[in-house]
Design an enzyme around this catalytic site. Sequence first.
Site, short mmCIF file in Angstrom:
data_model
loop_
_atom_site.label_atom_id
_atom_site.label_comp_id
_atom_site.label_asym_id
_atom_site.label_seq_id
_atom_site.Cartn_x
_atom_site.Cartn_y
_atom_site.Cartn_z
N SER A 1 29.01 -56.53 61.09
CA SER A 1 29.33 -57.06 59.78
C SER A 1 30.85 -57.13 59.59
O SER A 1 31.54 -57.82 60.34
CB SER A 1 28.65 -56.22 58.69
OG SER A 1 28.73 -56.84 57.44
N ASP B 1 49.88 -63.01 47.54
CA ASP B 1 50.66 -63.11 48.78
C ASP B 1 49.90 -62.57 49.99
O ASP B 1 50.45 -61.90 50.85
CB ASP B 1 51.99 -62.36 48.63
CG ASP B 1 51.82 -60.89 48.30
OD1 ASP B 1 50.70 -60.50 47.87
OD2 ASP B 1 52.78 -60.12 48.46
N HIS C 1 20.45 -59.11 58.96
CA HIS C 1 21.83 -58.67 59.13
C HIS C 1 21.93 -57.28 59.79
O HIS C 1 22.92 -56.97 60.44
CB HIS C 1 22.51 -58.64 57.76
CG HIS C 1 23.97 -58.36 57.79
ND1 HIS C 1 24.90 -59.27 58.21
CD2 HIS C 1 24.67 -57.24 57.44
CE1 HIS C 1 26.11 -58.76 58.12
NE2 HIS C 1 26.00 -57.53 57.66
#
Length: 306
Positions: free
Chosen positions: A17, A231, A284
């Site tokens: 993951s 940023d 998953h």
Amino acid sequence: IRPLLTGGAPWTVLGQSYGGFCATHYLCAAPEGLATVLITGGLPSLDATADEVYRAGYPRIARKVEAHYTRYPQDIARARAIVAYVAEHRPVLPTGYTLTPEAFQSLGILLGSGDGSHQLHYLLENAFVRTPSGPALSDAFQESVASALSFAGHPLYALLHEAIYAQGAGPTDWAAERVRGEFARFDAALTLAGEAPLYFTGESIHPWHFDSDPALRPLREAADLLAARADWPALYDPARLAANEVPVAAAVYHDDMYVDTAQSLRTARSIRGLRTWVTDEYEHDGVRASGPRVLDRLLALARGDA
């Protein structure tokens, strides 16, 4: 850490993951430290924004919810009854967690694992008990929901989750919350006003998490600062990945609820020498649910034995 453990020799890393996101970054930042990279359910997009990630994610979640209701059609009425009760009473769970309709919907994160649909069904099955004042949420249900929803054991997961998709594209600005507004089927109030099934949500973090969960309330200011940060640097280097020389093998789970399959496969094509195993046998959590099968397959791919 690596020189201390290996004496400086490259090592093999396994990324499950988000671990796959870290491993992909590692391939860009310090490939000389890697002997082999194994990735399961975790090939990130190299350039998608947080908005794009969630815009692709909500339809996948909807498919998982629809599949759950096909398996357990009786849960349609149960989920509607529970969310109606929660909307009216806003119960406070034993841990101090304030259960809202949105928080209840977030139990859909269970649907991304192999047995998650069964877990959700058994959770909904006996949600109410009879009391002299009418139906109320049972103690067992409240305890189970509190355990499933609390971030007390992993608060940084909630704090940093959306930031893992921030890569040189300005602030995430609570992307999951904003993008959710584009998909009306996930609006619990609209659901209760009509007759449609309630749609659960999946792996996403929202501002209300930091109000509902007592473990996250002290982190609300930090979460807002991260959502406003503009940023963020680029996370991946496509040029270095295109020139990669490290053996890499990745398991991509077909229709993975947590990580977009199409985005993962685009990334797989961008990493030189990467061998991909696409499978619909697992969800998953395949590397945990499969015993040794997923890891053995990845090792064989990396070695050229499969």
